[in-house]
Design an enzyme around this catalytic site. Sequence first.
Site, PDB file in Angstrom:
ATOM      1  N   HIS A 379       0.838  -1.205   0.000  1.00 40.12           N
ATOM      2  CA  HIS A 379       0.000   0.000   0.000  1.00 40.12           C
ATOM      3  C   HIS A 379       0.872   1.254   0.000  1.00 40.12           C
ATOM      4  O   HIS A 379       0.688   2.158  -0.824  1.00 40.12           O
ATOM      5  CB  HIS A 379      -0.912  -0.015   1.226  1.00 40.12           C
ATOM      6  CG  HIS A 379      -1.672   1.262   1.459  1.00 40.12           C
ATOM      7  ND1 HIS A 379      -3.015   1.387   1.214  1.00 40.12           N
ATOM      8  CD2 HIS A 379      -1.271   2.490   1.927  1.00 40.12           C
ATOM      9  CE1 HIS A 379      -3.412   2.620   1.506  1.00 40.12           C
ATOM     10  NE2 HIS A 379      -2.353   3.306   1.948  1.00 40.12           N
ATOM     11  N   GLU A 380       1.812   1.316   0.933  1.00 35.89           N
ATOM     12  CA  GLU A 380       2.625   2.528   1.068  1.00 35.89           C
ATOM     13  C   GLU A 380       3.534   2.740  -0.136  1.00 35.89           C
ATOM     14  O   GLU A 380       3.676   3.863  -0.631  1.00 35.89           O
ATOM     15  CB  GLU A 380       3.442   2.473   2.357  1.00 35.89           C
ATOM     16  CG  GLU A 380       2.614   2.347   3.628  1.00 35.89           C
ATOM     17  CD  GLU A 380       1.649   3.506   3.843  1.00 35.89           C
ATOM     18  OE1 GLU A 380       1.781   4.552   3.183  1.00 35.89           O
ATOM     19  OE2 GLU A 380       0.746   3.359   4.676  1.00 35.89           O
ATOM     20  N   HIS A 383       1.809   4.248  -3.036  1.00 37.64           N
ATOM     21  CA  HIS A 383       1.703   5.715  -2.996  1.00 37.64           C
ATOM     22  C   HIS A 383       2.852   6.333  -3.793  1.00 37.64           C
ATOM     23  O   HIS A 383       2.679   7.369  -4.453  1.00 37.64           O
ATOM     24  CB  HIS A 383       1.745   6.218  -1.554  1.00 37.64           C
ATOM     25  CG  HIS A 383       0.426   6.164  -0.845  1.00 37.64           C
ATOM     26  ND1 HIS A 383      -0.730   6.681  -1.378  1.00 37.64           N
ATOM     27  CD2 HIS A 383       0.085   5.647   0.372  1.00 37.64           C
ATOM     28  CE1 HIS A 383      -1.733   6.505  -0.525  1.00 37.64           C
ATOM     29  NE2 HIS A 383      -1.269   5.865   0.536  1.00 37.64           N
ATOM     30  N   TYR A 394      -3.989  14.841  -3.089  1.00 35.53           N
ATOM     31  CA  TYR A 394      -4.383  14.115  -1.879  1.00 35.53           C
ATOM     32  C   TYR A 394      -5.469  14.863  -1.109  1.00 35.53           C
ATOM     33  O   TYR A 394      -5.286  15.281   0.041  1.00 35.53           O
ATOM     34  CB  TYR A 394      -3.157  13.870  -1.003  1.00 35.53           C
ATOM     35  CG  TYR A 394      -3.328  12.727  -0.018  1.00 35.53           C
ATOM     36  CD1 TYR A 394      -3.468  11.419  -0.461  1.00 35.53           C
ATOM     37  CD2 TYR A 394      -3.343  12.966   1.347  1.00 35.53           C
ATOM     38  CE1 TYR A 394      -3.620  10.378   0.431  1.00 35.53           C
ATOM     39  CE2 TYR A 394      -3.489  11.938   2.254  1.00 35.53           C
ATOM     40  CZ  TYR A 394      -3.632  10.644   1.789  1.00 35.53           C
ATOM     41  OH  TYR A 394      -3.780   9.604   2.687  1.00 35.53           O
ATOM     42  N   GLU A 403      -5.809   6.810  -2.078  1.00 33.65           N
ATOM     43  CA  GLU A 403      -5.822   5.782  -1.039  1.00 33.65           C
ATOM     44  C   GLU A 403      -6.340   4.453  -1.579  1.00 33.65           C
ATOM     45  O   GLU A 403      -5.821   3.378  -1.254  1.00 33.65           O
ATOM     46  CB  GLU A 403      -6.679   6.239   0.143  1.00 33.65           C
ATOM     47  CG  GLU A 403      -5.978   7.184   1.085  1.00 33.65           C
ATOM     48  CD  GLU A 403      -4.785   6.536   1.763  1.00 33.65           C
ATOM     49  OE1 GLU A 403      -4.875   5.356   2.152  1.00 33.65           O
ATOM     50  OE2 GLU A 403      -3.753   7.209   1.896  1.00 33.65           O
ATOM     51  N   ASP A 474      -9.347  15.069   7.539  1.00 33.00           N
ATOM     52  CA  ASP A 474      -8.652  14.021   6.775  1.00 33.00           C
ATOM     53  C   ASP A 474      -8.627  14.346   5.282  1.00 33.00           C
ATOM     54  O   ASP A 474      -8.911  13.506   4.435  1.00 33.00           O
ATOM     55  CB  ASP A 474      -9.311  12.662   7.021  1.00 33.00           C
ATOM     56  CG  ASP A 474      -8.505  11.503   6.436  1.00 33.00           C
ATOM     57  OD1 ASP A 474      -7.275  11.635   6.314  1.00 33.00           O
ATOM     58  OD2 ASP A 474      -9.129  10.480   6.092  1.00 33.00           O
ATOM     59  N   HIS A 479      -9.474   8.726   3.722  1.00 34.63           N
ATOM     60  CA  HIS A 479      -9.431   7.363   4.242  1.00 34.63           C
ATOM     61  C   HIS A 479     -10.833   6.796   4.482  1.00 34.63           C
ATOM     62  O   HIS A 479     -10.971   5.609   4.767  1.00 34.63           O
ATOM     63  CB  HIS A 479      -8.634   7.299   5.549  1.00 34.63           C
ATOM     64  CG  HIS A 479      -7.165   7.485   5.364  1.00 34.63           C
ATOM     65  ND1 HIS A 479      -6.547   8.716   5.473  1.00 34.63           N
ATOM     66  CD2 HIS A 479      -6.187   6.602   5.058  1.00 34.63           C
ATOM     67  CE1 HIS A 479      -5.253   8.584   5.256  1.00 34.63           C
ATOM     68  NE2 HIS A 479      -5.002   7.308   4.995  1.00 34.63           N
TER      69      HIS A 479
END
Length: 671
Positions: A379-380, A383, A394, A403, A474, A479
């Site tokens: 996942h990271e 990005h 974002y 995301e 957020d 998210h």
Amino acid sequence: MKRKSVSCILVLCLMLSCFIQASAKKKDPTPDIVIQDSAIERIGKLSGGELKVNIHENNGTHVNLSGKLSKRMDISEGAVLSYLEENKSIFGLSGKDQNFKVLSLEKDELGYTKVKINQLINQCTVMGREFILHLDSDGIITDISGSVMNDIKEVSKLDNDYLTPEEAAKIAENEFSSTGLKKVSKAEKVIIVLDNTAYEVYKVNIYYTEPEIANWDVFVETSSGKIIEKQSNLRYDGAVTGSGKAVDGTTKSLNLYQYSTSYQMIDTTKPMTGQVKTYTANNRQTQPGTIVSNTSTTFTTENFKASVSAHYYSGLVYDFYKLLFNRNSINNNGMSVVSTTHYGSSYNNAFWDGTQMVYGDGDGTQFTYLSGDLDVVAHELTHGITQYTANLVYSNQSGALNESMSDVFGVLIDTYDKYNVKNGGAWTFNAADWVVGDKIYTPQKAGDAMRSLSNPKLYGQPDNMSGYVITSSDNGGVHTNSGIPNKAAFLVAQSIGCEKTARIYYRALNSYMTANTDFLAARNALVSAATDLYGSASAEVIAVNNAFNSVGVVAVNDPYEPNNTSTQAYPIISGTTYSSYIASSADVDFYKLTASSGKSISVNLTNLPKDYDLYLYNSSGTVVARSEYGSTTSESISYTASYTGTYFILVKGYNGVYSTTTKYNLKATFQ
């Protein structure tokens, strides 16, 4: 001077004569070659008929002579330098200035004396241009071997300034952002030859130990202060394999690098210019920290678990993108994949910082080591892939899509590994796999996860546009609202399988999505990607459309789009009714009209499915009239034109409300 290799063994004077005659038969020999041959002939006579000669060109002139090369002489620096100056034509040198410098003079156990020589240009040593003389116990030179640059006519300058040694040392030091700088040497003036061009430079040695051990020679050009070359002095022992215990308790194979007696988490086996490197912050909030290393190739103690997982999983992510899409690392140009583990104290997060990965250890209750789950690592790192492809902004829908793409590829990479697809396994779709963070979230509680793509509502996310959350926190709920495209991706994979889903989603991200792509634009991008791969009428295109229909991201037929800005405003006719959609939370509609000064402008907005608002702007972009009632049925404006010219009408949903099923009606009358 350019000269082909000459190699011969002269065992008799007659053979020497033949060699010289053969050289004389060459057409139009250059003066340098004639002088060089004359010097070799003279030494050949000294040698008593036995002389070995090898002179060849390869990034300079390489010379090897052996035999009796001199008469008896004093074994001293002065005598050696005098001999070399007298016979410099052997090396193709002709300068009047001193051409050589003695670096060392050593006598060995056999009675021979080894003299190491450096070439000079303008009284400066030339980097890497050295040769060695051997003298026997009687003071006779028996061997000369090494290389020189003999076709340098002048030293190039990049500017007209002149640096001091102290300025050069500071420039070299500032080249490195090290937190553990140990040593900066004094600047030494030398000549360096790059691409057959000589530069006068200051050579500065920089040594430091954090974020990793490094030892660099930095070459700062003396007239400009420009760093024209850097050379590492580290000499690794090479790539090795090892193993370690991961966060989940399993043993992972590791690609390591051996440096002396230390084994470092540096993987150089990938076909990339960079490396997969794993550091530890040692529970400080610093990055990258220090390279993870051990005195053996097995990393089994508790303090290594997070790093073992990060290092192993980063390699899997690299392999996935390389094998499926031929993507060479995060930026598709071989950049290093860098991870920092043990970030902070009980830090309950992991993040991509724009250049590298960072993992906290968790507090042991909400999270355990965050590098311990492949779908989190994937996942990271995805990005990073997004940053170098669509670079989705974002915030709001594009941020939620950012995301979502990371969640989707997190699951796809996790299942690619789980079912051993790399080695021929079947990439199986299993709804139970479509969760993120299940291996590191609430370690004392089994069966839960951070997010579910199969059932986003399970963890507080919407799975349909009817539940889209309008919020300022957020970054607009990135998210939270990611649950909607996540559910769509799950439905796509359920219909056509994991591999086709991966190929469609990667192509859409890499080839069609842009910075502000919203959910509807993402649907269109995925349809375009599926069309490219499988055809416009394919089951794959149908699967994408059905999935997005199911989550309420519906393509609408609107003849007035695009009209999301005043420059795109749709021109309208007085008395005509226009029917259109506000099709997403980001959608707004602009129209324009031309009215005469002093005349009335009347605008009516009716048949509203949600709470829409109505605005009238002048040509300068100032609101001159508005209607913002809470009613969901109609809005209206009456205004007297203050000038003759263009006015703009704006229709937008209050707080981002919209409808893809019901059109509003807009009618304006004006003169």
